[in-house]
Structure formats: structure tokens, C-alpha cells
Design an enzyme around this catalytic site. Sequence first.
Site, PDB file in Angstrom:
ATOM      1  CB  SER A 100      -1.288   0.468   1.037  1.00  0.00           C
ATOM      2  OG  SER A 100      -1.958   0.737   1.228  1.00  0.00           O
TER       3      SER A 100
ATOM      4  CG  ASP B 264      -5.929  -4.692  -3.622  1.00  0.00           C
ATOM      5  OD1 ASP B 264      -6.238  -3.740  -2.966  1.00  0.00           O
ATOM      6  OD2 ASP B 264      -4.404  -5.093  -3.503  1.00  0.00           O
TER       7      ASP B 264
ATOM      8  CG  HIS C  12      -5.783  -2.773   0.379  1.00  0.00           C
ATOM      9  ND1 HIS C  12      -4.423  -2.922  -0.504  1.00  0.00           N
ATOM     10  CD2 HIS C  12      -4.624  -1.889   2.115  1.00  0.00           C
ATOM     11  CE1 HIS C  12      -4.155  -1.888  -0.600  1.00  0.00           C
ATOM     12  NE2 HIS C  12      -3.811  -0.951   0.530  1.00  0.00           N
TER      13      HIS C  12
END
Length: 311
Positions: free
Chosen positions: A116, A257, A284
Amino acid sequence: MSRIEGEFSYHVPGAGKECKTWYIVFGDLSSGRRPLVALHGGPGAVHTYLIPMSGLTTAHGIPLILYDQLGNGNSTHLPEKIGDTSFWTTDLFLDQLDALLKHFNIQDNYDLLGHSWGGMLASAHASLRQPTGLKHLVIVSSPADMKLWVEAANKLREMLPVDVKATLKKHEDAGTTHEKEYTEAVEVFYKRHLCLIDPLPSWMAETMQWLEKDPTVYGTMNGPSEFHITGSLKDWSIISDLHKITAPTLLINGLHDEAQDSVMYPFFKNIPKVKWVTFQNSSHTCHFEEPDKFVAVTSGFLRDQVHVVGR
């Protein structure tokens, strides 16, 4: 599997006090195996939710270094800097990463994984600082451009129930995103696109608790939520520099995601040597939604470059 925790001090210009980086090492750094440094997301989250990546150590003996980025977790907190966009910069965290590499004396031979926001940081490290010691780069569920991230998030948001969308808009328009009703509406999005496991695994729950306890970094750089970006990162992009990345790169995201294919594609298009894998049953957090596949795909890449596409 051995694990060692520790911390080191380093100078942070403008902090006004000594700053410390806390870390945990899984495995043996003296084993002769190249270490993997993993960067957590946020910005402003903590290392905890990346602990399942230690499966790479258990199964394949890959030493793994996790640490808390400045501003949260067991590293130095600076709540007095909330809202200070001149302090909370990408360079601040790049400097912390450099200090970590030097602390362990691995700056000449290491692999790097970013999840991320950590992937954004890792791509900036690889492209802007062009470290010669970086041998492999893994970018997991990260945007190459924040405007693309917001576009993708808004498309996913449109699929939420009508009442949830109305609640989100009401509080964003009124500037009341701190209220519980807004937080609960955001959680509906998170259960679809942040983590599919319900209830949240303890590693992820602890990370979310840290974000609530000290929102300094997340609030300053990101904003109220994953799709309502008001912080200093709202115009961030690394696309124009991706061609400078020389390390073979693995891209990973999940079918569900929040980091949709559109936000990952610029990495694939512009990084010279790259491979992309999408996990079909993940959002995610594929490293604990599909842990065995994550370990297999990542360890295989770190051992073998043959399958990387050269452009």
C-alpha cells in the site's frame, strides 16, 4: 524461527527531539541469505499486520525485517506535528529507510517489499534514490498515482448500498468525518476491499487501533479515509520516474482490492523488468487472505528472475 526486537536512534531534522526506529527481525541476518525489508502501509500504520509475511522466513529461510515508520507504533511519535505537511514528507520516510539499511549494514545487498503506502515509498526509494544494493522490488496493492487511486476508490464506492453512500457524503460535506456514523460507513467499504476476513485478524485489528490512537501521520498525509483524500499525498505521483527502476519488480494485487488494476498498471507499463500477479480471492491484504499463495509467489520471485518480463 528466531526473532529479535530492537531500536536505533537517528537524527531527524525539524523533529525537535531524538527519534528512534523500532524493528523486529525474523530469521538470521548472518545466514548468508539476502534479507527482505518490508514497508507497512498507512501512511501512519504499523508493522503488525505484516507479521504473517514471516511465512517467507519459516518456509524458505528468508530473513525478514519489519519496522514501525516514524510517527506511530513503537517508533517515535510526534503528535505535535499534526497538520505539518512540510515535516511529514516522502523524503522523511525515505531517510528513515536509508538509516535502517545502514543500521543493519545491508545497504549493498537487500530486497524490498512495500504494501500500500509502503509500495509507494518503495517505488520512490527505487526510482528516486536508485540504490545499487537493491536486488529485487515487490510492490503489493499500491498506487503509482493518487488521482488514479481516488478514481478507482470512487468507482468501488458507487457499488456500496445507497444508505452507506448517503452517510459518507453527508459527513464529508459537513466536515464531520470524525463521527462514529461516518466511521461505521467506511467500515462497510473496508470489509469489501481492505480485508475480506471477518472478524479482522488480530494483526490487522491492532494496526487499526494504532491508527485511531495516533492519527497524526494518516490524517496529515492521507485524510479521513481511503477514498476521501485531503492530505498532502492527494497529488502524489511516481509515474514519470518509474522508468528509472532497475531492479526486477514483482507486482501483486487482489481481485477485490481497493488497489484496482488501474492504479497498478503504470508500474507494469513503465518499470523495465516486471511481473504482475493478481490474487483472485483477495482484497487489499492478500498476505493473510491467501497466505500460502503469497509465500509461494513472493519466494519464487526472490529466488528466480527468469520469468520477469524485460522491456
